[in-house]
Design a protein around this motif. Structure first.
Motif, PDB file in Angstrom:
ATOM      1  N   TYR A   1      -1.274   5.689   7.687  1.00  0.00           N
ATOM      2  CA  TYR A   1      -1.590   6.974   7.076  1.00  0.00           C
ATOM      3  C   TYR A   1      -0.376   7.532   6.344  1.00  0.00           C
ATOM      4  O   TYR A   1       0.774   7.168   6.633  1.00  0.00           O
ATOM      5  N   GLY A   2      -0.651   8.404   5.395  1.00  0.00           N
ATOM      6  CA  GLY A   2       0.395   9.114   4.673  1.00  0.00           C
ATOM      7  C   GLY A   2       0.059  10.595   4.609  1.00  0.00           C
ATOM      8  O   GLY A   2      -1.102  10.979   4.468  1.00  0.00           O
ATOM      9  N   VAL A   3       1.070  11.446   4.726  1.00  0.00           N
ATOM     10  CA  VAL A   3       0.903  12.895   4.726  1.00  0.00           C
ATOM     11  C   VAL A   3       1.916  13.508   3.777  1.00  0.00           C
ATOM     12  O   VAL A   3       3.100  13.129   3.783  1.00  0.00           O
ATOM     13  N   ARG A   4       1.446  14.452   2.943  1.00  0.00           N
ATOM     14  CA  ARG A   4       2.357  15.247   2.124  1.00  0.00           C
ATOM     15  C   ARG A   4       2.137  16.711   2.447  1.00  0.00           C
ATOM     16  O   ARG A   4       1.010  17.191   2.434  1.00  0.00           O
ATOM     17  N   ALA A   5       3.225  17.425   2.769  1.00  0.00           N
ATOM     18  CA  ALA A   5       3.135  18.822   3.179  1.00  0.00           C
ATOM     19  C   ALA A   5       4.178  19.640   2.435  1.00  0.00           C
ATOM     20  O   ALA A   5       5.193  19.123   1.959  1.00  0.00           O
ATOM     21  N   VAL A   6       3.921  20.943   2.352  1.00  0.00           N
ATOM     22  CA  VAL A   6       4.780  21.873   1.628  1.00  0.00           C
ATOM     23  C   VAL A   6       5.360  22.880   2.612  1.00  0.00           C
ATOM     24  O   VAL A   6       4.633  23.437   3.446  1.00  0.00           O
ATOM     25  N   LYS A   7       6.664  23.119   2.522  1.00  0.00           N
ATOM     26  CA  LYS A   7       7.320  24.090   3.382  1.00  0.00           C
ATOM     27  C   LYS A   7       7.051  25.500   2.858  1.00  0.00           C
ATOM     28  O   LYS A   7       7.411  25.838   1.734  1.00  0.00           O
ATOM     29  N   ARG A   8       6.432  26.309   3.688  1.00  0.00           N
ATOM     30  CA  ARG A   8       6.131  27.686   3.323  1.00  0.00           C
ATOM     31  C   ARG A   8       7.087  28.620   4.048  1.00  0.00           C
ATOM     32  O   ARG A   8       7.352  28.447   5.242  1.00  0.00           O
TER      33      ARG A   8
ATOM     34  N   TRP B   1       0.830  -1.209   0.000  1.00  0.00           N
ATOM     35  CA  TRP B   1       0.000   0.000   0.000  1.00  0.00           C
ATOM     36  C   TRP B   1       0.864   1.258   0.000  1.00  0.00           C
ATOM     37  O   TRP B   1       0.598   2.209  -0.744  1.00  0.00           O
ATOM     38  N   GLU B   2       1.894   1.276   0.823  1.00  0.00           N
ATOM     39  CA  GLU B   2       2.739   2.462   0.900  1.00  0.00           C
ATOM     40  C   GLU B   2       3.530   2.679  -0.390  1.00  0.00           C
ATOM     41  O   GLU B   2       3.718   3.818  -0.815  1.00  0.00           O
ATOM     42  N   GLN B   3       4.000   1.606  -1.012  1.00  0.00           N
ATOM     43  CA  GLN B   3       4.726   1.753  -2.263  1.00  0.00           C
ATOM     44  C   GLN B   3       3.832   2.392  -3.321  1.00  0.00           C
ATOM     45  O   GLN B   3       4.271   3.268  -4.091  1.00  0.00           O
ATOM     46  N   ALA B   4       2.569   1.985  -3.376  1.00  0.00           N
ATOM     47  CA  ALA B   4       1.641   2.573  -4.332  1.00  0.00           C
ATOM     48  C   ALA B   4       1.405   4.047  -4.042  1.00  0.00           C
ATOM     49  O   ALA B   4       1.317   4.867  -4.977  1.00  0.00           O
ATOM     50  N   GLN B   5       1.314   4.419  -2.763  1.00  0.00           N
ATOM     51  CA  GLN B   5       1.108   5.825  -2.424  1.00  0.00           C
ATOM     52  C   GLN B   5       2.321   6.668  -2.769  1.00  0.00           C
ATOM     53  O   GLN B   5       2.192   7.760  -3.323  1.00  0.00           O
ATOM     54  N   PHE B   6       3.512   6.179  -2.454  1.00  0.00           N
ATOM     55  CA  PHE B   6       4.722   6.930  -2.791  1.00  0.00           C
ATOM     56  C   PHE B   6       4.864   7.077  -4.304  1.00  0.00           C
ATOM     57  O   PHE B   6       5.226   8.152  -4.801  1.00  0.00           O
TER      58      PHE B   6
ATOM     59  N   ILE C   1       7.059  14.017   2.718  1.00  0.00           N
ATOM     60  CA  ILE C   1       6.053  12.964   2.740  1.00  0.00           C
ATOM     61  C   ILE C   1       6.377  12.027   3.898  1.00  0.00           C
ATOM     62  O   ILE C   1       7.513  11.554   4.025  1.00  0.00           O
ATOM     63  N   ILE C   2       5.385  11.774   4.737  1.00  0.00           N
ATOM     64  CA  ILE C   2       5.572  10.975   5.944  1.00  0.00           C
ATOM     65  C   ILE C   2       4.516   9.878   5.980  1.00  0.00           C
ATOM     66  O   ILE C   2       3.341  10.133   5.683  1.00  0.00           O
ATOM     67  N   THR C   3       4.928   8.671   6.328  1.00  0.00           N
ATOM     68  CA  THR C   3       3.981   7.578   6.568  1.00  0.00           C
ATOM     69  C   THR C   3       4.179   7.041   7.978  1.00  0.00           C
ATOM     70  O   THR C   3       5.282   7.107   8.533  1.00  0.00           O
ATOM     71  N   GLY C   4       3.100   6.517   8.543  1.00  0.00           N
ATOM     72  CA  GLY C   4       3.174   5.976   9.896  1.00  0.00           C
ATOM     73  C   GLY C   4       1.981   5.097  10.196  1.00  0.00           C
ATOM     74  O   GLY C   4       0.986   5.084   9.456  1.00  0.00           O
ATOM     75  N   PHE C   5       2.068   4.359  11.291  1.00  0.00           N
ATOM     76  CA  PHE C   5       0.959   3.527  11.744  1.00  0.00           C
ATOM     77  C   PHE C   5      -0.043   4.401  12.500  1.00  0.00           C
ATOM     78  O   PHE C   5       0.337   5.250  13.302  1.00  0.00           O
TER      79      PHE C   5
END
Length: 278
Positions: A234-241, A24-29, A147-151
């Protein structure tokens, strides 16, 4: 698969639940890194997962955790892509992952050098997640992405892990300290990140046996629709502002060419001869 205690990542990744999560994580990345552009991408930890394989940046680095018996990198350097560094049997010319041994909270990388940083299950397996996030923020360029993934602790997976610890048979790799999705969002916000996207996955119950995981495959579509926040991962993608300066209020410009022309004023030294009628 026996119910023997799983204590490390290699053993857990070779188990049915480990393969299920990594797929699942490989597909998300693969989906998330494909549209991130720049020059330098960096993956921290978990070398079994190639989180940057669908990214097309010239440089793709892999940072592995520093061990006491290893020699750390000498000094901070600017990340550069090695010319002609490709896989010998690759069908397409792509750079290999340069490996760097370093502490995650003291990266030997120059400030604002990285366009993309991925952290697959890094923060929950360390004693100083805040320091690692601050260090990644330092090396990211403005508008760089993380991009961060975790349980997910608010899931059946998180509940089983808590119960399994009481029996001395933990379900997840050890040592793990589950970080809530909302807590991670607060950390990112404090560091100046804007959440770009987030997603939950792995809705099947935390089973060790392959056939039991297969029986609950119908929960993937149902969970994604009816209870998305209770996925095991879960997976999170964030942008540095980087907040810049801006002028407040209207700016009034003085255009000299439109100002009335001033005439000379007579002085006490002006004589009668100077008058044009004289």
């Amino acid at each position: 698969m026996s119910d023997a205690k799983i204590i490390d990542w290699p053993a857990w990744l070779d188990s049915p639940p480990g393969r299920y999560v990594m797929a699942w994580e490989q597909a998300q990345f693969d989906h998330w890194v494909g549209d991130v552009f720049g020059y330098h991408a960096l993956q921290l930890g978990l070398p079994e997962l190639d989180a940057l394989r669908e990214n097309r940046m010239p440089y793709r680095g892999l940072v592995l955790p520093f061990r006491p018996q290893q020699r750390p990198a000498p000094a901070p350097v600017e990340v550069r892509a090695a010319a002609g560094c490709v896989h010998p049997h690759a069908h397409h010319a792509r750079p290999v992952r340069d490996v760097l041994i370093s502490r995650f909270d003291e990266l030997p990388i120059a400030t604002q050098s990285i366009d993309l940083a991925v952290l697959p299950h890094v923060l929950e397996f360390t004693e100083n997640p805040h320091d690692i996030l601050r260090e990644v923020c330092r090396v990211l360029v403005p508008e760089g992405q993380i991009i961060i993934t975790g349980f997910n602790n608010l899931s059946l997976w998180g509940a089983r892990e808590q119960l399994a610890r009481l029996s001395g048979k933990p379900f997840l790799p050890q040592p793990v300290d589950l970080i809530a999705f909302t807590r991670l969002k607060d950390w990112l916000k404090l560091l100046g990140f804007d959440l770009d996207r987030g997603r939950f996955g792995c809705y099947r119950p935390p089973m060790r046996r392959e056939h039991w995981l297969a029986r609950f495959s119908f929960l993937e579509a149902a969970g994604d629709r009816w209870w998305p926040i209770f996925g095991g991962v879960y997976g999170v993608r964030a942008v540095k502002r980087v907040r810049g300066m801006r002028l407040v209020g209207r700016v009034r410009k003085r255009i000299l060419s439109l100002q009335p022309e001033l005439k000379p004023v007579a002085t006490p030294n002006t004589t009668h001869r100077d008058h044009p009628d004289s």
